[in-house]
Design an enzyme around this catalytic site. Structure first.
Site, PDB file in Angstrom:
ATOM      1  N   SER A   4       0.834  -1.206   0.000  1.00  0.00           N
ATOM      2  CA  SER A   4       0.000   0.000   0.000  1.00  0.00           C
ATOM      3  C   SER A   4       0.869   1.257   0.000  1.00  0.00           C
ATOM      4  O   SER A   4       1.651   1.486   0.926  1.00  0.00           O
ATOM      5  CB  SER A   4      -0.900   0.017   1.239  1.00  0.00           C
ATOM      6  OG  SER A   4      -1.491   1.297   1.359  1.00  0.00           O
ATOM      7  N   HIS A  28      -1.191  -1.330  -4.134  1.00  0.00           N
ATOM      8  CA  HIS A  28      -2.491  -1.010  -3.525  1.00  0.00           C
ATOM      9  C   HIS A  28      -2.592   0.503  -3.346  1.00  0.00           C
ATOM     10  O   HIS A  28      -1.702   1.121  -2.752  1.00  0.00           O
ATOM     11  CB  HIS A  28      -2.572  -1.725  -2.180  1.00  0.00           C
ATOM     12  CG  HIS A  28      -3.894  -1.637  -1.477  1.00  0.00           C
ATOM     13  ND1 HIS A  28      -4.957  -2.459  -1.778  1.00  0.00           N
ATOM     14  CD2 HIS A  28      -4.317  -0.828  -0.477  1.00  0.00           C
ATOM     15  CE1 HIS A  28      -5.980  -2.174  -0.980  1.00  0.00           C
ATOM     16  NE2 HIS A  28      -5.616  -1.178  -0.172  1.00  0.00           N
ATOM     17  N   ASP A  30      -4.886   3.518  -1.917  1.00  0.00           N
ATOM     18  CA  ASP A  30      -5.997   3.833  -1.019  1.00  0.00           C
ATOM     19  C   ASP A  30      -6.555   5.219  -1.311  1.00  0.00           C
ATOM     20  O   ASP A  30      -5.895   6.235  -1.058  1.00  0.00           O
ATOM     21  CB  ASP A  30      -5.510   3.786   0.438  1.00  0.00           C
ATOM     22  CG  ASP A  30      -5.272   2.358   0.912  1.00  0.00           C
ATOM     23  OD1 ASP A  30      -6.196   1.539   0.801  1.00  0.00           O
ATOM     24  OD2 ASP A  30      -4.154   2.077   1.388  1.00  0.00           O
ATOM     25  N   MET A  32      -9.309   7.913  -0.324  1.00  0.00           N
ATOM     26  CA  MET A  32     -10.219   8.275   0.783  1.00  0.00           C
ATOM     27  C   MET A  32     -10.780   9.664   0.539  1.00  0.00           C
ATOM     28  O   MET A  32     -10.045  10.561   0.104  1.00  0.00           O
ATOM     29  CB  MET A  32      -9.460   8.269   2.117  1.00  0.00           C
ATOM     30  CG  MET A  32      -8.775   6.956   2.435  1.00  0.00           C
ATOM     31  SD  MET A  32      -8.067   6.982   4.091  1.00  0.00           S
ATOM     32  CE  MET A  32      -7.053   5.492   4.039  1.00  0.00           C
ATOM     33  N   HIS A  61      -8.343   0.817  -3.911  1.00  0.00           N
ATOM     34  CA  HIS A  61      -9.277   0.581  -2.815  1.00  0.00           C
ATOM     35  C   HIS A  61      -9.986   1.900  -2.528  1.00  0.00           C
ATOM     36  O   HIS A  61      -9.378   2.825  -1.974  1.00  0.00           O
ATOM     37  CB  HIS A  61      -8.485   0.079  -1.599  1.00  0.00           C
ATOM     38  CG  HIS A  61      -9.301  -0.138  -0.376  1.00  0.00           C
ATOM     39  ND1 HIS A  61      -8.736  -0.304   0.866  1.00  0.00           N
ATOM     40  CD2 HIS A  61     -10.653  -0.219  -0.181  1.00  0.00           C
ATOM     41  CE1 HIS A  61      -9.682  -0.480   1.768  1.00  0.00           C
ATOM     42  NE2 HIS A  61     -10.853  -0.424   1.167  1.00  0.00           N
ATOM     43  N   MET A  63     -12.286   4.066  -0.567  1.00  0.00           N
ATOM     44  CA  MET A  63     -13.009   4.288   0.687  1.00  0.00           C
ATOM     45  C   MET A  63     -13.747   5.608   0.529  1.00  0.00           C
ATOM     46  O   MET A  63     -13.338   6.649   1.064  1.00  0.00           O
ATOM     47  CB  MET A  63     -12.010   4.308   1.856  1.00  0.00           C
ATOM     48  CG  MET A  63     -11.506   2.902   2.192  1.00  0.00           C
ATOM     49  SD  MET A  63      -9.948   2.883   3.091  1.00  0.00           S
ATOM     50  CE  MET A  63      -8.811   3.026   1.711  1.00  0.00           C
ATOM     51  N   MET A 132     -11.259  -5.936   5.667  1.00  0.00           N
ATOM     52  CA  MET A 132     -10.448  -4.977   6.430  1.00  0.00           C
ATOM     53  C   MET A 132     -10.095  -5.593   7.781  1.00  0.00           C
ATOM     54  O   MET A 132     -10.969  -6.089   8.494  1.00  0.00           O
ATOM     55  CB  MET A 132     -11.225  -3.674   6.682  1.00  0.00           C
ATOM     56  CG  MET A 132     -11.597  -2.864   5.457  1.00  0.00           C
ATOM     57  SD  MET A 132     -10.248  -2.028   4.609  1.00  0.00           S
ATOM     58  CE  MET A 132      -9.270  -1.326   5.916  1.00  0.00           C
ATOM     59  N   PHE A 138      -6.819   4.896   8.059  1.00  0.00           N
ATOM     60  CA  PHE A 138      -5.436   5.238   8.388  1.00  0.00           C
ATOM     61  C   PHE A 138      -4.522   4.019   8.274  1.00  0.00           C
ATOM     62  O   PHE A 138      -4.951   2.901   8.585  1.00  0.00           O
ATOM     63  CB  PHE A 138      -5.348   5.795   9.819  1.00  0.00           C
ATOM     64  CG  PHE A 138      -6.176   7.030  10.006  1.00  0.00           C
ATOM     65  CD1 PHE A 138      -5.652   8.289   9.725  1.00  0.00           C
ATOM     66  CD2 PHE A 138      -7.501   6.926  10.415  1.00  0.00           C
ATOM     67  CE1 PHE A 138      -6.428   9.424   9.862  1.00  0.00           C
ATOM     68  CE2 PHE A 138      -8.288   8.070  10.550  1.00  0.00           C
ATOM     69  CZ  PHE A 138      -7.758   9.321  10.277  1.00  0.00           C
ATOM     70  N   ASP A 170      -6.425  -6.487   4.615  1.00  0.00           N
ATOM     71  CA  ASP A 170      -5.878  -5.131   4.546  1.00  0.00           C
ATOM     72  C   ASP A 170      -5.922  -4.468   5.910  1.00  0.00           C
ATOM     73  O   ASP A 170      -6.994  -4.211   6.457  1.00  0.00           O
ATOM     74  CB  ASP A 170      -6.722  -4.330   3.533  1.00  0.00           C
ATOM     75  CG  ASP A 170      -6.202  -2.929   3.307  1.00  0.00           C
ATOM     76  OD1 ASP A 170      -5.111  -2.602   3.801  1.00  0.00           O
ATOM     77  OD2 ASP A 170      -6.909  -2.150   2.631  1.00  0.00           O
ATOM     78  N   GLY A 172      -2.760  -3.578   9.193  1.00  0.00           N
ATOM     79  CA  GLY A 172      -1.999  -4.153  10.301  1.00  0.00           C
ATOM     80  C   GLY A 172      -1.298  -5.455   9.971  1.00  0.00           C
ATOM     81  O   GLY A 172      -0.965  -6.235  10.862  1.00  0.00           O
ATOM     82  N   GLY A 192       1.157  -1.825   4.100  1.00  0.00           N
ATOM     83  CA  GLY A 192       1.692  -0.478   3.909  1.00  0.00           C
ATOM     84  C   GLY A 192       2.943  -0.279   4.729  1.00  0.00           C
ATOM     85  O   GLY A 192       4.071  -0.322   4.228  1.00  0.00           O
TER      86      GLY A 192
HETATM   87  C1  DX5 Z   1      -6.460   1.604   5.633  1.00  0.00           C
HETATM   88  C2  DX5 Z   1      -6.037   1.228   4.249  1.00  0.00           C
HETATM   89  C3  DX5 Z   1      -4.894   0.288   4.195  1.00  0.00           C
HETATM   90  C4  DX5 Z   1      -3.621   0.835   4.788  1.00  0.00           C
HETATM   91  C5  DX5 Z   1      -2.873  -0.316   5.406  1.00  0.00           C
HETATM   92  O1  DX5 Z   1      -7.685   2.232   5.588  1.00  0.00           O
HETATM   93  O2  DX5 Z   1      -7.107   0.625   3.537  1.00  0.00           O
HETATM   94  O3  DX5 Z   1      -4.643  -0.166   2.863  1.00  0.00           O
HETATM   95  O4  DX5 Z   1      -2.782   1.441   3.853  1.00  0.00           O
HETATM   96  O5  DX5 Z   1      -1.776   0.191   6.061  1.00  0.00           O
HETATM   97  P1  DX5 Z   1      -0.944  -0.682   7.106  1.00  0.00           P
HETATM   98  O6  DX5 Z   1      -0.428  -1.865   6.350  1.00  0.00           O
HETATM   99  O7  DX5 Z   1       0.115   0.245   7.555  1.00  0.00           O
HETATM  100  O8  DX5 Z   1      -1.905  -1.090   8.189  1.00  0.00           O
HETATM  101 ZN    ZN Z   2      -6.591  -0.350   1.543  1.00  0.00          ZN
END
Ligand code: DX5
Ligand code: ZN
Length: 221
Positions: A4, A28, A30, A32, A61, A63, A132, A138, A170, A172, A192
Site C-alpha cells: 500500500s 495497492h 488507497d 479516501m 481501494h 473508501m 479490512m 489510516f 488489509d 496491520g 503499507g
Molecule cells: C487503511 C487502508 C490500508 C492501509 C494499510 O484504511 O485501507 O490499505 O494502507 O496500512 P498498514 O499496512 O500500515 O496497516
Molecule cells: Zn486499503
C-alpha cells in the site's frame, strides 16, 4: 501481495513504487474522500500519474461514499482493479456489473464489524473480497484478530459455492500477523507500513511473502 502506497513518501511516489519494482506486480492505492472515512488521501490525478510511471497492476481501494460516480473514473484512468465498500449504495450489484463491463477487476470490501452476509449476494460476481483487518481510514494501525473467523467463513463460502474470488486482507499486516490470515484462507495481502516503513522494501516484501508461504507449505504437510 499488494504493497500500500499510503505508507510511501508521496513527494517521490514514482521512485517509491519503482523501489519495490518487480518484487511484486501489484500496488495497492488507497483512495479516501473525507466522507466515508475521516481522512483524505489521493484521487484521480495521482492515479493517472502512477499509471504513467509504473507497469504495476493498480489495486485501487476506494473508501468513498459515492463509488457509483467515481469508481468508473479510476478504471478509465487505467486502474486494473477497483474495490469499493458496498453498503454505501442501494444497488451495489449494478456497480459491480458496470465496472466489469468496463473491463476492470472488481472487488467489494467489508469493514471489520460488517458481516459476510452483507456481501453474499455480490460474491458470485466479484474478483475479490477485501476484508479490512483495521478500521478503514489510516495506515499503521494494529491488526484486529477478531476478523480471522470472517476470513475463514469467506474461504468456506468460496469453497462451498465453487467461487474463485480472491480474499484480500488489509490493515496491520506484518510478518507476525500475516500467518493467521493465510491460515484462515487469505491469499492476497495488503501491507503499507510493513513494506514502506522499511529501508529495504524488497527485503520487506520477501519477508512477508516468506511468512505467508511458510504457512501454506505447513498446511499441506
Ligand atoms: C487503511 C487502508 C490500508 C492501509 C494499510 O484504511 O485501507 O490499505 O494502507 O496500512 P498498514 O499496512 O500500515 O496497516
Ligand atoms: Zn486499503
Amino acid at each position: 501481495m499488494s504493497p500500500s502506497i499510503l505508507a510511501a513518501d508521496f513527494s517521490r511516489l514514482a521512485d517509491e513504487v519503482n523501489d519495490v519494482g518487480d518484487a511484486v506486480p501489484w500496488m495497492h492505492v488507497d483512495v479516501m474522500d473525507g466522507h466515508y472515512v475521516p481522512n483524505i488521501t489521493l484521487g484521480q490525478p495521482v492515479v493517472a500519474s502512477l499509471r504513467a510511471a509504473t507497469d504495476h497492476f493498480l489495486d485501487c481501494h476506494l473508501m468513498i461514499s459515492d463509488p457509483r460516480t467515481y469508481a468508473p473514473q479510476f478504471v478509465a484512468l487505467g486502474a486494473e482493479s477497483v474495490t469499493f465498500h458496498p453498503e454505501v449504495d442501494d444497488d451495489p450489484l449494478s456497480i459491480v456489473h458496470a465496472l466489469r463491463e468496463l473491463g476492470a477487476h472488481v472487488g467489494v470490501a467489508l469493514k471489520p464489524k460488517l458481516p459476510l452476509s452483507l456481501v453474499e449476494e455480490l460474491l458470485p460476481h466479484v474478483d475479490m473480497l477485501l476484508l479490512m483487518t483495521v478500521e478503514p481510514g489510516f495506515g499503521g494501525q494494529a491488526f484486529i484478530p477478531e476478523v480471522l473467523p470472517k476470513i475463514a467463513a469467506a474461504d468456506d463460502w468460496r469453497g462451498a459455492h465453487g467461487a474463485d474470488f480472491r480474499i484480500e486482507v488489509d490493515g496491520g499486516i506484518t510478518v507476525d500477523t500475516v500467518a493467521g490470515t493465510v491460515r484462515a484462507g487469505a491469499d492476497t495481502i495488503v501491507a503499507g507500513s510493513s513494506v514502506f516503513g522499511h529501508q529495504d522494501r524488497r527485503a520487506a516484501v520477501r519477508a512477508l511473502v516468506d511468512a505467508a508461504i511458510a504457512v501454506q507449505s505447513s498446511a499441506r504437510t
